[in-house]
Design a protein around this motif. Structure first.
Motif, PDB file in Angstrom:
ATOM      1  N   SER A 156     -29.391   4.709  30.004  1.00 32.65           N
ATOM      2  CA  SER A 156     -28.338   4.404  29.228  1.00 32.65           C
ATOM      3  C   SER A 156     -28.554   2.835  28.826  1.00 32.65           C
ATOM      4  O   SER A 156     -28.323   2.493  27.826  1.00 32.65           O
ATOM      5  N   VAL A 170     -25.188   7.808  19.321  1.00 35.61           N
ATOM      6  CA  VAL A 170     -23.943   6.911  19.701  1.00 35.61           C
ATOM      7  C   VAL A 170     -24.268   5.447  19.616  1.00 35.61           C
ATOM      8  O   VAL A 170     -23.243   4.742  19.230  1.00 35.61           O
ATOM      9  N   THR A 188     -28.059   3.536  12.487  1.00 37.85           N
ATOM     10  CA  THR A 188     -28.065   5.158  12.559  1.00 37.85           C
ATOM     11  C   THR A 188     -29.295   5.421  12.962  1.00 37.85           C
ATOM     12  O   THR A 188     -29.867   6.450  13.676  1.00 37.85           O
ATOM     13  N   PHE A 205     -27.098  10.153  23.746  1.00 35.84           N
ATOM     14  CA  PHE A 205     -26.631   8.777  23.715  1.00 35.84           C
ATOM     15  C   PHE A 205     -26.956   7.857  22.941  1.00 35.84           C
ATOM     16  O   PHE A 205     -26.300   6.932  22.351  1.00 35.84           O
ATOM     17  N   GLY A 245     -18.694   6.516  11.938  1.00 37.84           N
ATOM     18  CA  GLY A 245     -18.924   7.565  13.225  1.00 37.84           C
ATOM     19  C   GLY A 245     -20.373   8.220  13.219  1.00 37.84           C
ATOM     20  O   GLY A 245     -20.901   8.435  12.325  1.00 37.84           O
ATOM     21  N   LEU A 246     -20.278   8.856  14.415  1.00 38.77           N
ATOM     22  CA  LEU A 246     -21.566   9.562  14.845  1.00 38.77           C
ATOM     23  C   LEU A 246     -21.832  10.612  14.141  1.00 38.77           C
ATOM     24  O   LEU A 246     -23.096  10.721  13.514  1.00 38.77           O
ATOM     25  N   ALA A 284     -22.465   2.458  17.298  1.00 41.99           N
ATOM     26  CA  ALA A 284     -21.952   1.577  17.712  1.00 41.99           C
ATOM     27  C   ALA A 284     -22.532   0.133  17.288  1.00 41.99           C
ATOM     28  O   ALA A 284     -21.876  -0.823  17.143  1.00 41.99           O
TER      29      ALA A 284
END
Length: 438
Positions: free
Chosen positions: A124, A68, A363, A65, A217-218, A72
């Motif tokens: 999370s 991700v 990242t 997670f 993107g991831l 984001a």
């Protein structure tokens, strides 16, 4: 706005607004690692093996997670020029979930399920705050010395949070009667403290402009990060350090209960570990400027390993006094492990920006915090294996047990030998980092 001009705007108030967030993150990183395994085995009566899975698996979710969230965060920065939107969402949700985690009305397997589900949600929420938060120093200043200074102030707040988590939380449990009611009181009070710290940081860092260049993107972000070998070498060493410290945290209530005379000594153990680290941060900062951050980090790693190994005879033969003195020495080394690893992280982010032309702070910090949370989860998991292998018997607070000699030995080895071996195992990664960054 250039990084140099941003550094000129780094007032004490702004640095404090950033640093205070670490009070909240440190509490969440500390309290579950210190008390959750014990809460499961000795309050809810969960078998040690199952309790270990409950502690480990939700944190391992963060390995997936957190990257991700990092991607984001970069997208948010491209869209708004800030990273604080995700931070604020995490800041509000995490304290509530933290409190609920210690409110299970069930025991045994159902109680374990309650904790596992809420822990996943809390982890999370923690990622929403922590991932963009860790990336901010790379966007505050270009000068490594300035970033080290910002990180040093943050580590001081981190130390305060660790003291609150490790010192206050067990005391609140004791004040509430040490059973379920004690954990409900602890979760509620500590949750309120976390809320204040996290929301203050989310609001107080809105001034930091973020410009990652483009949002990846991831999969593309991880692919781009693979070329940063210095980052991954530093990350590996930091994760191994986290595992070693997390093993000791998970073992602390058991050591206090079965070796040092009582569960109440958990707070004393923790204060002896963390209080010296608060005093040592400015000293390590000065030493790092004179001798180099990597060299000082290596010395602290070896020092922690030696101190942890010496704890075995100190506890087995000397009792609480020598053990607490050695734990204080570990606290001095622990300060360097936190400060210098975090101070070196922005260097790898900015070096990658020079290589690729893109500053992907989200990242890298997503990968970093994923590794950190995995390490903090694996520590209790490894200790639960030691409990299971040594024959530890779970119980509930109203049915206390005397553990067998083999179980007590497993607790002692988990608290001393295991962290020492792990610290030494991180040295090759530190050497690799030195080669990659040169």
């Amino acid at each position: 706005m250039s990084l140099d001009s941003r550094a000129e705007g780094l007032t004490r108030r702004r640095i404090a607004a950033y640093g205070v967030g670490s009070v909240g993150t440190a509490v969440f990183a500390t309290v579950p690692g210190l008390l959750l395994l014990y809460y499961l085995t000795d309050i809810l009566g969960v078998a040690a093996g199952l309790a270990g899975l409950v502690v480990v698996l939700p944190k391992l979710w963060d390995v997936v997670f957190n990257p991700v969230v990092g991607a984001a965060s970069d997208r948010e920065a491209v869209r708004t020029g800030r990273r604080t939107g995700l931070m604020l969402r995490g800041a509000v949700a995490l304290p509530v979930l933290f409190a609920v985690m210690f409110m299970s009305p069930f025991t045994g397997g159902v109680g374990a399920a309650w904790v596992a589900v809420v822990f996943v949600l809390a982890a999370s929420a923690f990622a929403l705050f922590q991932v963009p938060y860790v990336g901010l120093p790379a966007e505050m200043a270009a000068d490594p010395a300035t970033r080290t200074s910002v990180t040093a102030r943050r580590v001081i707040y981190l130390t305060i949070g660790i003291l609150l988590g490790g010192g206050l939380a067990p005391a609140l449990v004791a004040a509430g009667g040490e059973g379920r009611a004690g954990y409900v009181l602890m979760g509620s009070v500590v949750g309120v403290l976390m809320l204040g710290a996290l929301v203050s940081a989310a609001i107080g860092t809105r001034w930091v402009p973020s410009s990652p260049g483009r949002a990846l993107g991831l999969v593309a972000a991880v692919r781009a990060a693979r070329g940063n070998r210095a980052f991954f070498a530093l990350l590996i060493s930091y994760v191994v350090h986290a595992v070693a410290v997390a093993v000791m945290l998970a073992a602390a209530p058991y050591i206090a209960t079965y070796w040092l005379g009582g569960h109440g000594l958990t707070s004393v153990l923790f204060v002896c570990l963390v209080a010296p680290s608060a005093l040592a941060v400015p000293v390590w900062e000065k030493l790092a400027r004179r001798f180099g951050r990597l060299r000082c980090l290596t010395v602290a790693t070896v020092g922690y390993a030696v101190g942890a190994a010496l704890l075995l005879p100190a506890i087995a033969l000397g009792g609480p006094g020598p053990a607490l003195a050695l734990v204080a020495v570990l606290g001095i080394c622990y300060a360097a492990l936190q400060l210098l690893s975090l101070a070196l992280l922005p260097d790898t982010v900015l070096a990658d920006a020079d290589r690729t032309g893109q500053t992907q702070a989200g990242t890298f910090t997503g990968l970093w915090t994923a590794g950190e949370t995995a390490g903090m989860a694996l520590g209790p998991g490894l200790f639960s294996v030691a409990l299971t292998v040594s024959g530890y018997t779970p119980t509930t607070w109203d049915v206390p047990l005397t553990q067998a000699a083999e179980a007590k030995l497993g607790i002692l080895i988990g608290f001393t030998v295991a962290p020492a071996v792990l610290m030494l195992a991180s040295l090759p990664a530190l050497r690799a980092f030195g080669r990659r960054r040169s």
